[in-house]
Write a protein that holds these residues in place. Structure first.
Motif, PDB file in Angstrom:
ATOM      1  N   GLN A   7     -59.674  81.408 -37.354  1.00 17.60           N
ATOM      2  CA  GLN A   7     -58.521  80.659 -37.418  1.00 17.60           C
ATOM      3  C   GLN A   7     -58.004  80.658 -39.033  1.00 17.60           C
ATOM      4  N   LEU A   8     -56.928  81.024 -39.301  1.00 15.86           N
ATOM      5  CA  LEU A   8     -56.341  80.551 -40.494  1.00 15.86           C
ATOM      6  C   LEU A   8     -55.628  79.504 -40.348  1.00 15.86           C
ATOM      7  N   LEU A   9     -55.821  78.439 -41.467  1.00 16.95           N
ATOM      8  CA  LEU A   9     -54.906  77.410 -41.466  1.00 16.95           C
ATOM      9  C   LEU A   9     -53.921  77.508 -42.882  1.00 16.95           C
ATOM     10  N   LEU A  10     -52.902  77.474 -42.581  1.00 12.54           N
ATOM     11  CA  LEU A  10     -51.743  77.383 -43.743  1.00 12.54           C
ATOM     12  C   LEU A  10     -51.426  76.174 -43.955  1.00 12.54           C
ATOM     13  N   VAL A  11     -51.446  75.808 -45.110  1.00 13.40           N
ATOM     14  CA  VAL A  11     -51.258  74.305 -45.330  1.00 13.40           C
ATOM     15  C   VAL A  11     -50.325  74.508 -46.839  1.00 13.40           C
ATOM     16  N   GLU A  12     -49.049  73.797 -46.703  1.00 15.35           N
ATOM     17  CA  GLU A  12     -48.112  73.900 -47.774  1.00 15.35           C
ATOM     18  C   GLU A  12     -47.131  72.636 -47.388  1.00 15.35           C
ATOM     19  N   LYS A  13     -46.662  72.495 -48.502  1.00 11.48           N
ATOM     20  CA  LYS A  13     -45.697  71.193 -48.694  1.00 11.48           C
ATOM     21  C   LYS A  13     -44.289  71.749 -47.840  1.00 11.48           C
ATOM     22  N   ALA A  14     -43.982  70.862 -46.893  1.00 15.29           N
ATOM     23  CA  ALA A  14     -42.843  71.345 -46.163  1.00 15.29           C
ATOM     24  C   ALA A  14     -41.532  71.140 -46.809  1.00 15.29           C
TER      25      ALA A  14
ATOM     26  N   LEU B 164     -49.137  71.689 -41.634  1.00 16.50           N
ATOM     27  CA  LEU B 164     -50.235  72.654 -41.329  1.00 16.50           C
ATOM     28  C   LEU B 164     -50.015  73.664 -40.176  1.00 16.50           C
ATOM     29  N   ILE B 165     -50.387  74.937 -40.316  1.00 17.08           N
ATOM     30  CA  ILE B 165     -50.199  75.850 -39.147  1.00 17.08           C
ATOM     31  C   ILE B 165     -51.488  76.406 -39.009  1.00 17.08           C
ATOM     32  N   ALA B 166     -52.210  76.227 -37.706  1.00 20.72           N
ATOM     33  CA  ALA B 166     -53.188  76.982 -37.432  1.00 20.72           C
ATOM     34  C   ALA B 166     -52.744  78.458 -36.777  1.00 20.72           C
TER      35      ALA B 166
END
Length: 354
Positions: A270-277, A329-331
């Protein structure tokens, strides 16, 4: 007949136009390490002069300006003491020391090219300095250190959100791509002692990541690998982290990076994309977004926009999850893992733990 201007509005705009002066006041305090000098005891102006080399006559004009900003406080006996706000600029523990140094130097010059950035969409930083931030950091240790310090602060703030939004119990090898100084990865490994880690960073930052791993006592469970994730990503992880990376890039480049990650990911990972929304209701959101444009020609995005980028890159993303601090966070899993062998190997600063 023209209505005379509102004096309060005139005063407000005049104050805003002093932003450049405020930036340099704070940057000088960090450069001369004045908050460090005043960290333990109050000092007289002569004592500050002796330790900084700034003449007493200049300090008698400069220190009251810092006091006006709430950075130092003048005691009844004429000595000066650092305030809680000023402690944030300390070089040893201050979370904003590195940011102050960059704001007063490389970032300051970049913002002078804002007009060029607005007209072309190109990085104002590159227009000013003739190279990007990463290339400049490779040859400027002080810049790399300042940036690493800022990334540590940002990652430490995001850690609680990441841990609350994702369960790493099944993680065997967490690969943090563009890991900064590895603060986030070390925080995850500290919470999940059965997981191993691999921090991937470019040369100028990899040494800072390695230092953080050593400080955390995680040498046996976490390795640091030098490389450019735009060109190649190591395979073998079952959880991949991308925090505060994609917002550095415009859409086309962001999708290319995500595809490179997808091609390296083993089946079932899995990829976890983590960014300030990006939230238009946040009064600071527009300035943060414009900062990404000035520094990198990048942009902040809404959760829906990050979700769409992942789909374009061949991922199947989950619904975005929002943390209390506004981190998103988007998995995501890869639609296709058939291209993962195309990723080229990268040189190591240490072998990944077995």
């Amino acid at each position: 007949m023209e209505v005379p201007p509102d004096p309060a509005q005139v005063e407000r705009l005049a104050t805003l136009l002093q932003g450049h002066a405020v930036t340099q006041l704070l940057a000088s305090a960090a450069r001369f390490r004045i908050p460090d000098l005043l960290a333990e005891d109050a000092l007289p102006v002569a004592g500050i002069s002796a330790r900084t080399g700034i003449p007493v006559s200049a300090l008698n004009r400069y220190l009251p300006a810092l006091e006006g900003l709430g950075i130092v406080r003048c005691e009844p006996d004429g000595t000066y003491r650092v305030t809680p706000l000023g402690r944030l600029l300390r070089s040893d523990t201050g979370s904003l020391h590195g940011q102050a140094l960059m704001a007063g130097d490389e970032y300051y010059g970049a913002w002078q090219e804002l007009d060029h950035c607005l007209l072309t969409g190109e990085s104002a930083f590159h227009a000013r300095h003739g190279r990007g931030l990463w290339e400049m950091a490779a040859g400027k240790p002080d810049l790399a250190a300042g940036f690493a310090r800022t990334m540590r602060w940002n990652s430490a703030r995001a850690l609680s959100d990441v841990l609350a939004l994702y369960d790493f119990t099944a993680a065997r090898l967490v690969v943090d791509l563009g890991a900064g100084d590895a603060t986030l990865l070390c925080g995850v490994l500290a919470r999940y002692p059965k997981a191993r880690g691999l921090a991937v960073e470019q040369g100028s930052m990899a040494a800072h990541a390695a230092a953080t791993v050593r400080e955390a006592g995680l040498d046996q469970r976490c390795a640091v690998q030098t490389g450019d994730i735009r060109r190649a990503v190591p395979s073998g992880g079952n959880v991949y982290l991308l925090k505060s990376v994609i917002h550095n890039w415009p859409d086309a480049a962001a999708v290319d990076i995500l595809r490179t990650v997808r091609d390296a990911m083993p089946a079932g990972s899995q990829l976890l994309l983590v960014e300030k929304a990006h939230d238009s209701a946040d009064p600071q959101a527009a300035l943060r977004d414009l900062t990404m444009m000035v520094l990198f020609a990048g942009q902040d995005r809404t959760p829906a926009e990050y979700h769409a980028l992942l789909i374009r890159a061949g991922f199947t993303p989950s619904a975005p999850r929002l943390g209390s601090s506004g981190m998103c966070l988007i998995a995501a899993t890869a639609d296709s893992v058939g291209h993962r062998d195309a990723a080229r190997p990268m040189p190591n600063t240490g072998e990944p733990p077995r």
